[in-house]
Enzyme design. Structure first.
Site: not given
Ligand code: BES
Ligand code: ZN
Length: 605
Positions: A376, A271, A299, A318, A384, A295-296
């Site tokens: 991480d 995002e 955010h 999330e 989520y 989703h993005e």
């Molecule tokens: N912000 C997250 C990606 C992220 C999470 C990067 C933790 C680094 C550490 C992003 O918004 C996200 O949740 N992406 C998901 C998609 C979503 C539809 C669940 C993904 O990448 O799959």
């Molecule tokens: Zn996210």
């Protein structure tokens, strides 16, 4: 605008060396050049510092940066020290201020900087030019920007980036020079972000980029080879923005653009403000995976406007966003389609609960303890899906109208500020519960946030979402004919539910007929292909290995790559040699976020 830093104990970020109560960064000005041969980005970072009276030094985060010098604005050297390096956090960079309010750091990133991936032309869609992109979340930006890398320390920023011709640079801020400017060694692109953001949200991409308008304030960048498909897939974006605004208030970031990155981008989406980063695996051709865009976009409120102060409260980003996404989806695509996605999310919550050690495991708490943990690794789907389940429970308890009014006011009250679980609960009690004792008892808020498992008062998931699919699955599992499964008529969600609900052990003939009838190994829908390949691996189904190998060599999205390697390793003498063989070829294609996770999976014995 200078955003406050919270001083309460729950807002203390254990993943940063910064001491913001002593001295904090308020603004970052980057003047950098990208060197694709050396795989380094370097130049100067000029930081504005706000220091408490008597403060003598400022502590920054640094991971692997080559620091050449630090000066004040007049060019006078400032003494600095680099502390011992922690393998996860990097090292503190402590600069003596000598009264300076602005410091200039001359530095270069390391070729192995974890935030950056330097792609060779072969790793792009066009195969002609190199590409660079960054991924800052959670604590990776300290590998290319020397600042206080903590989500609770919001900073405005500006940047001038020199890149070789004919490449273009884009960033997660206002684009001041869409055409670039002449500069020594290439072309310079300038950007600025006047609204204070968490530093993990500073992002860059450099490559051979085309752009297409999608609406008055939205558009998409991609390599020329991908731009048509991207513009078609994301054609609903402007409507999504409008829907989101109708729900929870104005979109406050000006433009909403997206960039489709080369296939090694490790996430589905990221995002980055004004410029969402997306994986090309969303380009299914039928808009069936655009919930990731919703989703993005969501955010832009939950995460970018109101931001978790520490990674322990990642669920505030999330969980809220997962809930918000389903509300946007409902407005655009209707309740039935959205109910199916909520039901899939519920399935994911159940399986994540199991994977994370069951309902008593501390890993299933929303406010997680990340002491000694790489954020991480500690951030899971619990944030989520349990987070979203809490918000659905709140909505159900007070009714949609009252809940929406509250949530909208929450974004207004805390816009451009950090948030903690404790602060959210206090806000909720003050502005939604308002002393209603019965409601307080019914909600069990502290259990939801501070205890493992899922409280019994959870709003039930939509019950009828997959009634027809589940019936067909049951019939097939009981030995029914494959021709009785109306797979071709189903949506992507229904197909996923079917594949995931099949008995985990199936004879090779049954797998063969599924593959033949529904062309699963050839699926151009990445989610469907992923679900199928997992099932195939669990059954040691050799005929699917070529498709598996193709998929793992075609993209680097961690959500797909890591579970497939995990599944192979779990298949012992059948799977491990396949995993080792494929990974030997594909590892160099992946971003460090993905290879880091897979390295660990393969190291397990
Ligand atoms: N912000 C997250 C990606 C992220 C999470 C990067 C933790 C680094 C550490 C992003 O918004 C996200 O949740 N992406 C998901 C998609 C979503 C539809 C669940 C993904 O990448 O799959
Ligand atoms: Zn996210």
């Amino acid at each position: 605008m200078i955003a406050p830093v919270l001083g309460t104990p729950d807002a203390k970020d254990i993943h940063s060396f910064a001491q913001p109560q002593v001295a904090r960064v308020t603004h970052v000005a980057l003047d950098l050049a990208a060197d694709f041969k050396a795989k380094r980005i370097g130049g100067t970072a000029t930081l504005d510092i706000q220091a408490a009276p008597g403060a003598r030094e400022v502590v920054l985060d640094n991971k692997g940066l080559a620091i050449a010098r630090v000066t004040d604005q007049q060019g006078q050297d400032l003494p600095y020290t680099e502390g011992d390096a922690d393998p996860v956090l990097g090292s503190p960079l402590t600069v003596s201020l000598n009264g300076a309010k602005r410091i200039v750091i001359t530095y270069q990133s390391a070729p192995e900087a974890a935030a950056l991936q330097w792609l060779s032309p072969e790793q792009t869609a066009g195969k002609k030019y190199p590409f660079l992109f960054s991924q800052g979340q959670a604590i990776l930006n300290r590998t290319w920007i020397p600042t206080q890398d903590s989500p609770g320390i919001r900073q405005t920023w500006e940047a001038r980036i020199v890149v070789p011709q004919p490449l273009r640079a884009v960033m997660s801020g206002e684009d001041l020079t869409p055409k670039g400017e002449e500069a020594k060694g290439g072309r310079a692109y300038r950007f600025r972000m006047n609204q204070p953001v968490a530093p993990y949200l500073i992002a860059i991409a450099v490559g051979d980029l085309a752009f297409r308008d999608l609406g008055p304030r939205s558009g998409v960048y991609a390599e020329p080879a991908t731009i048509d498909a991207a513009a078609r897939e994301f054609g609903d974006t402007e409507r999504m923005i409008t829907a989101a605004e109708e729900l929870y208030g104005p979109y406050r970031w000006g433009r909403y653009d997206m960039i489709v990155l080369p296939p090694s981008f490790p996430f589905g989406g990221m995002e980055n403000p004004r410029l969402t980063f997306l994986t090309p695996t969303l380009l299914a051709g039928d808009k069936s995976l655009v919930d990731t865009v919703a989703h993005e976009l969501a955010h832009s409120w939950s995460g970018n406007l109101v931001t978790n102060a520490t990674w322990s409260d990642f669920w505030l980003n999330e969980g809220f966003t997962t809930y918000f996404t389903s509300r946007i989806m409902e407005k655009l695509y209707g309740k039935e389609a959205t109910d199916r996605q909520i039901a899939l999310g519920w399935d994911d919550l159940q399986s994540t609960m199991k994977d994370e050690g069951g309902p008593a495991s501390p890993k299933t708490v929303l406010h997680i303890n990340l002491e000694g943990v790489d954020p991480d690794e500690g951030m899971t789907d619990i944030a989520y899906e349990k987070g979203a389940a809490l918000l659905r429970t709140l909505e159900q308890a007070v009714g949609r109208e009252r809940w929406d009014a509250y949530l909208r006011s929450y974004f207004d009250r805390h816009a451009f500020q950090p948030m903690t679980a404790q602060l959210f609960l206090a806000d909720l009690r003050k502005n939604l519960l308002k002393g209603d004792v019965a409601l307080e008892q019914k909600l069990r808020l502290d259990d939801w946030v501070y205890k493992p498992g899922i409280p019994a008062n959870v709003a039930p998931p939509p019950a009828q979402a997959f009634a027809a699919v589940d019936q067909a699955t049951k019939a097939y599992a009981a030995g029914g004919a494959v021709s009785a499964v109306p797979f071709a008529n189903w949506s992507t969600s229904e197909r996923l539910r079917f594949i995931n609900a099949l008995p985990r052990k199936l004879p090779a003939e049954r797998l063969a007929e599924l593959d033949r009838s529904f062309r699963l190994s050839a699926s151009t829908n990445s989610e469907v292909l992923f679900a199928w390949l997992k099932l195939a691996i669990e059954n040691r189904y050799d005929p699917a290995v070529p498709a598996l190998e193709r998929f793992l060599g075609s993209m680097g999205r961690r959500k797909f790559v890591a579970p497939l390697f995990d599944a192979l390793v779990a298949q012992g003498e059948w799977g491990r040699p396949i995993a080792t063989r494929i990974y030997g070829k594909t590892r160099p294609l992946y971003h460090s976020v993905t290879s880091g996770t897979v390295d660990k999976a393969l190291a397990k014995t």
